[in-house]
Design a protein around this motif. Sequence first.
Motif, PDB file in Angstrom:
ATOM      1  N   LEU A   5       0.803  -1.111   0.015  1.00  0.00           N
ATOM      2  CA  LEU A   5      -0.097  -0.048  -0.148  1.00  0.00           C
ATOM      3  C   LEU A   5       0.768   1.315  -0.051  1.00  0.00           C
ATOM      4  CD1 LEU A   5      -2.904  -0.900   2.366  1.00  0.00           C
ATOM      5  CD2 LEU A   5      -3.096  -0.313   0.120  1.00  0.00           C
ATOM      6  N   LYS A   6       2.053   1.390   0.820  1.00  0.00           N
ATOM      7  CA  LYS A   6       2.758   2.340   0.699  1.00  0.00           C
ATOM      8  C   LYS A   6       3.584   2.672  -0.685  1.00  0.00           C
ATOM      9  CE  LYS A   6       4.339   2.151   5.599  1.00  0.00           C
ATOM     10  NZ  LYS A   6       5.661   1.897   6.550  1.00  0.00           N
ATOM     11  N   LEU A   7       3.824   1.620  -1.295  1.00  0.00           N
ATOM     12  CA  LEU A   7       4.353   1.980  -2.685  1.00  0.00           C
ATOM     13  C   LEU A   7       3.316   2.251  -3.736  1.00  0.00           C
ATOM     14  CD1 LEU A   7       6.775   1.453  -4.473  1.00  0.00           C
ATOM     15  CD2 LEU A   7       5.824  -0.817  -5.067  1.00  0.00           C
ATOM     16  N   ILE A   8       2.305   1.761  -3.500  1.00  0.00           N
ATOM     17  CA  ILE A   8       0.787   2.167  -4.603  1.00  0.00           C
ATOM     18  C   ILE A   8       0.852   3.730  -4.128  1.00  0.00           C
ATOM     19  CG2 ILE A   8      -1.202   1.884  -5.002  1.00  0.00           C
ATOM     20  CD1 ILE A   8      -1.020  -0.901  -4.405  1.00  0.00           C
ATOM     21  N   VAL A   9       0.483   4.121  -2.976  1.00  0.00           N
ATOM     22  CA  VAL A   9       0.188   5.588  -2.622  1.00  0.00           C
ATOM     23  C   VAL A   9       1.177   6.399  -2.794  1.00  0.00           C
ATOM     24  CG1 VAL A   9      -0.396   7.111  -0.478  1.00  0.00           C
ATOM     25  CG2 VAL A   9      -1.249   4.792  -0.583  1.00  0.00           C
ATOM     26  N   GLU A  10       2.656   6.180  -2.655  1.00  0.00           N
ATOM     27  CA  GLU A  10       3.618   6.966  -2.978  1.00  0.00           C
ATOM     28  C   GLU A  10       3.824   7.254  -4.575  1.00  0.00           C
ATOM     29  OE1 GLU A  10       8.606   6.711  -2.674  1.00  0.00           O
ATOM     30  OE2 GLU A  10       7.288   5.267  -1.679  1.00  0.00           O
ATOM     31  N   GLN A  11       3.402   6.123  -5.344  1.00  0.00           N
ATOM     32  CA  GLN A  11       3.570   6.149  -6.762  1.00  0.00           C
ATOM     33  C   GLN A  11       2.387   6.986  -7.403  1.00  0.00           C
ATOM     34  OE1 GLN A  11       6.193   5.520  -8.731  1.00  0.00           O
ATOM     35  NE2 GLN A  11       7.295   4.628  -7.033  1.00  0.00           N
ATOM     36  N   LEU A  12       1.436   7.038  -6.749  1.00  0.00           N
ATOM     37  CA  LEU A  12      -0.110   7.427  -7.292  1.00  0.00           C
ATOM     38  C   LEU A  12       0.093   9.218  -6.841  1.00  0.00           C
ATOM     39  CD1 LEU A  12      -2.795   5.163  -6.431  1.00  0.00           C
ATOM     40  CD2 LEU A  12      -2.129   5.653  -8.585  1.00  0.00           C
ATOM     41  N   ASN A  13       0.883   9.420  -5.887  1.00  0.00           N
ATOM     42  CA  ASN A  13       0.927  10.867  -5.445  1.00  0.00           C
ATOM     43  C   ASN A  13       1.963  11.607  -6.142  1.00  0.00           C
ATOM     44  OD1 ASN A  13      -0.889  10.584  -3.309  1.00  0.00           O
ATOM     45  ND2 ASN A  13       0.764  10.114  -1.715  1.00  0.00           N
ATOM     46  N   LYS A  14       3.024  10.855  -7.142  1.00  0.00           N
ATOM     47  CA  LYS A  14       3.908  11.457  -7.968  1.00  0.00           C
ATOM     48  C   LYS A  14       3.295  11.764  -9.478  1.00  0.00           C
ATOM     49  CE  LYS A  14       7.906   9.033  -6.080  1.00  0.00           C
ATOM     50  NZ  LYS A  14       8.986   8.059  -5.987  1.00  0.00           N
ATOM     51  N   GLU A  15       4.157  12.444  -9.944  1.00  0.00           N
ATOM     52  CA  GLU A  15       3.866  12.512 -11.539  1.00  0.00           C
ATOM     53  C   GLU A  15       3.601  11.391 -12.234  1.00  0.00           C
ATOM     54  OE1 GLU A  15       3.099  15.311 -13.197  1.00  0.00           O
ATOM     55  OE2 GLU A  15       3.693  16.719 -11.819  1.00  0.00           O
ATOM     56  N   PRO A  16       2.820  11.194 -13.231  1.00  0.00           N
ATOM     57  CA  PRO A  16       2.045  12.353 -13.634  1.00  0.00           C
ATOM     58  C   PRO A  16       0.308  12.043 -13.099  1.00  0.00           C
ATOM     59  CG  PRO A  16       1.939  10.276 -15.293  1.00  0.00           C
ATOM     60  CD  PRO A  16       2.660   9.883 -14.133  1.00  0.00           C
ATOM     61  N   PHE A  17       0.197  11.180 -12.041  1.00  0.00           N
ATOM     62  CA  PHE A  17      -1.098  11.012 -11.310  1.00  0.00           C
ATOM     63  C   PHE A  17      -1.572  11.991 -10.492  1.00  0.00           C
ATOM     64  CE2 PHE A  17       1.047   6.620 -12.117  1.00  0.00           C
ATOM     65  CZ  PHE A  17       0.305   6.504 -13.292  1.00  0.00           C
ATOM     66  N   LYS A  18      -0.689  12.406  -9.721  1.00  0.00           N
ATOM     67  CA  LYS A  18      -1.020  13.457  -8.505  1.00  0.00           C
ATOM     68  C   LYS A  18      -2.210  13.130  -7.864  1.00  0.00           C
ATOM     69  CE  LYS A  18       1.857  17.170 -10.655  1.00  0.00           C
ATOM     70  NZ  LYS A  18       1.663  18.513 -11.268  1.00  0.00           N
ATOM     71  N   LYS A  19      -2.541  12.183  -7.284  1.00  0.00           N
ATOM     72  CA  LYS A  19      -3.865  11.605  -6.502  1.00  0.00           C
ATOM     73  C   LYS A  19      -3.756  12.322  -5.177  1.00  0.00           C
ATOM     74  CE  LYS A  19      -5.444   9.120  -9.821  1.00  0.00           C
ATOM     75  NZ  LYS A  19      -6.713   9.528 -10.615  1.00  0.00           N
ATOM     76  N   HIS A  20      -2.707  12.779  -4.408  1.00  0.00           N
ATOM     77  CA  HIS A  20      -2.719  13.373  -3.082  1.00  0.00           C
ATOM     78  C   HIS A  20      -3.638  12.433  -2.211  1.00  0.00           C
ATOM     79  CE1 HIS A  20      -1.273  16.894  -4.923  1.00  0.00           C
ATOM     80  NE2 HIS A  20      -2.124  16.986  -5.785  1.00  0.00           N
ATOM     81  N   PHE A  21      -3.080  11.058  -2.114  1.00  0.00           N
ATOM     82  CA  PHE A  21      -3.843  10.094  -1.410  1.00  0.00           C
ATOM     83  C   PHE A  21      -2.955   9.955  -0.108  1.00  0.00           C
ATOM     84  CE2 PHE A  21      -5.793   7.760  -5.044  1.00  0.00           C
ATOM     85  CZ  PHE A  21      -7.063   8.246  -5.044  1.00  0.00           C
ATOM     86  N   SER A  22      -3.602   9.653   0.821  1.00  0.00           N
ATOM     87  CA  SER A  22      -2.817   8.933   2.136  1.00  0.00           C
ATOM     88  C   SER A  22      -3.264   7.511   2.174  1.00  0.00           C
ATOM     89  CB  SER A  22      -3.228   9.883   3.455  1.00  0.00           C
ATOM     90  OG  SER A  22      -4.513   9.477   3.788  1.00  0.00           O
ATOM     91  N   LEU A  23      -2.526   6.876   3.099  1.00  0.00           N
ATOM     92  CA  LEU A  23      -2.851   5.242   3.265  1.00  0.00           C
ATOM     93  C   LEU A  23      -4.115   5.316   3.770  1.00  0.00           C
ATOM     94  CD1 LEU A  23       0.386   4.085   5.092  1.00  0.00           C
ATOM     95  CD2 LEU A  23      -0.290   3.566   2.883  1.00  0.00           C
TER      96      LEU A  23
END
Length: 674
Positions: A5-23
């Motif tokens: 989950l940490k890896l998924i959230v970290e990648q989704l918060n980066k470019e180009p997704f910019k989801k601004h998720f927390s766990l």
Amino acid sequence: MSEQLKLIVEQLNKEPFKKHFSLISFDSLEPEQLLQTLNDVLAEIDPKQAVDILEEMPEHTVKRMASLLSMLKYTPPANQVSSFMQGLVTGSKPVIHPILHWLLQRVPELKKRAYLARFLVKVEIPAEFLQDDVINDTFRQYEELVEGFKTYHKECEQLRNSGFSTAEIRRDISAMEEEKDQLIKRVERLKKRVETLPNHQRMLEQARQLRVEKEREEELAHQKQEQKNQLFQTEQKLQRLQQQLKDLRQAAADVNPESLMKRLEEETKTNAYMVREKLPKELESMRRSVQYLQRVASEPAMGQADVQELEDKIKEVDSQINQLIEKRMMRNDPMDDKLTLYRQQASIISRKKEAKAEELQEAREELAAAERQLRQRSSQAQGADGDEVIPVDEVKRLVVNLRSKGTVYKKKRQLIAELKAEYGVLQRTEELLKQRHETVQHKLQTAEAQKGISGYSNTQEELERVSAIKSELDEKKGRTLDDMSGMVKKLNSMIVEKKSALAPIIKELRTLRQRCQEITPEYEEKKAQYESCAAGLESNRSKLEQEVKTLREEIAQMENQYHHINSMSEISEKLLQRAAEETKAYVSSDPQERKKAIREVYMKNIAEQEAIGKELREKQKTLREGHGGKMEQMELWRDLEQLMECKRKCFIKAQSQASIGQVIQEEGKDRLVL
């Protein structure tokens, strides 16, 4: 699982997704939102997948995602294909999370694979259609194009990964030199050809003027571009100045009278210290140095005897000072020890004050130098008539320098604020020490009067002054006894002046301290009330924020359900409409309308296929019935073919034997003739 989950959230918060998720927010996503997140990741890999899943049928969504994952070589868990498809339909976390984890780890690789799949995945065509010559030729051309694409792509990758070699550059240079020689020869031939023409000088002059005009046109275009750049830079400068003006106005608007008065008081105290204490001391020391140098210059040349005499005097004074110090150490008065501690603290405070004042003076000098440089640069930028403009590189360098100076200025300003606060604390400490010194001095004088040794403390102060003078003599051996006595007098006069100047301030401070002691309990009480009220309001605010967050999530969920239900309702209406039209066409008395019905079309197709099947079965039956006779006839034809082949071979053999006999007869005749 948490690492996944940490890896998924970290990648989704980066470019180009910019989801601004927390766990927590990612783990609490609804199935539709989770499916939409997966679809966004697939759309980044393959732009064709950029659709809204709420506007698409669930079975179409699952089919599209499954085909893309299969093409990307994603392998679901073994023996769980049905549960995997069901999890895709329902947006199950145990199914979606591993897919996201696998995709986000290799996005660039999958992008390349998806791009190549558009051209390399071959179209499946049934074998019966390939029997047609046109379709077969087209399919062969398609395969050749696919193979050509593979070759070109490999060459492109090799060119991207390989750099230029020196041999290639040398070949290019030699080729360009050959072209240069050819051009020179061509120009010479053209010159010879032109010289034979009439008015060739005028034509050359016209060509030269044309070239000059073209160069002038290019220069004017270049100047125009430069002027556009200058205009753009000027507009940017205007915007920066307007922003600075706005910031200054905001800063002036935020200043209240109390802070402004406090700042002015601090600056006034600092300037007063510089004017009344630091600068007079420096001026006096410089005057003494000048007087000493003048005295040294005015005195006649000293001989060895004079130097020896001065050294003897210095040794004598040093011995006297050492004796006084030994007597003081032998006495070891506790009261004196306390006073020594206070004196040391006071000297440390004064040295710190002088050091900070020197730092402040240096900062002011740097500020004045920077202002002079700024005025000089601004005058250079304006020029004589305002024609000169700072180059772009110079502007960038100045901006970078200004930013670095701004950060240094902020740090220095913060340091000055801290030093001012420390100066206030030290000043307060100095006042307290002076009060204690006065109290101790008064008690000491009373004790001396009671013991009948009045003036003993004065003697002790004289010893301390002498010790201070001794330290100065150690540092500067060239000073005379007259300078030492003048310095002692100056110090005494300064101490008296300070005491007289501090007396009214101390009286005023006592009243203020008493007032502070009276106000402190009320302040503590108000502070406790404020903190309790603030804690209650904070707890209420957090509860309200939690409720608002819950209600917003419910609203979002209900909106998603609403849109989903509306979509399903529209789909159902369309299906009902199609069913009604089909029923209307089926029960219609008009034959043409009935022919348009899907059932009639399907029944017609079924009947046609059944007729074709019946015809094929009859052909098959006919072929099976005549199979035996056909096979016997084929055997007869095969035997006949073998018989004819044997006859042919015999005929050829007979012809060859006849020709051989004829040759033998001709040879026999020849022999008889001979």
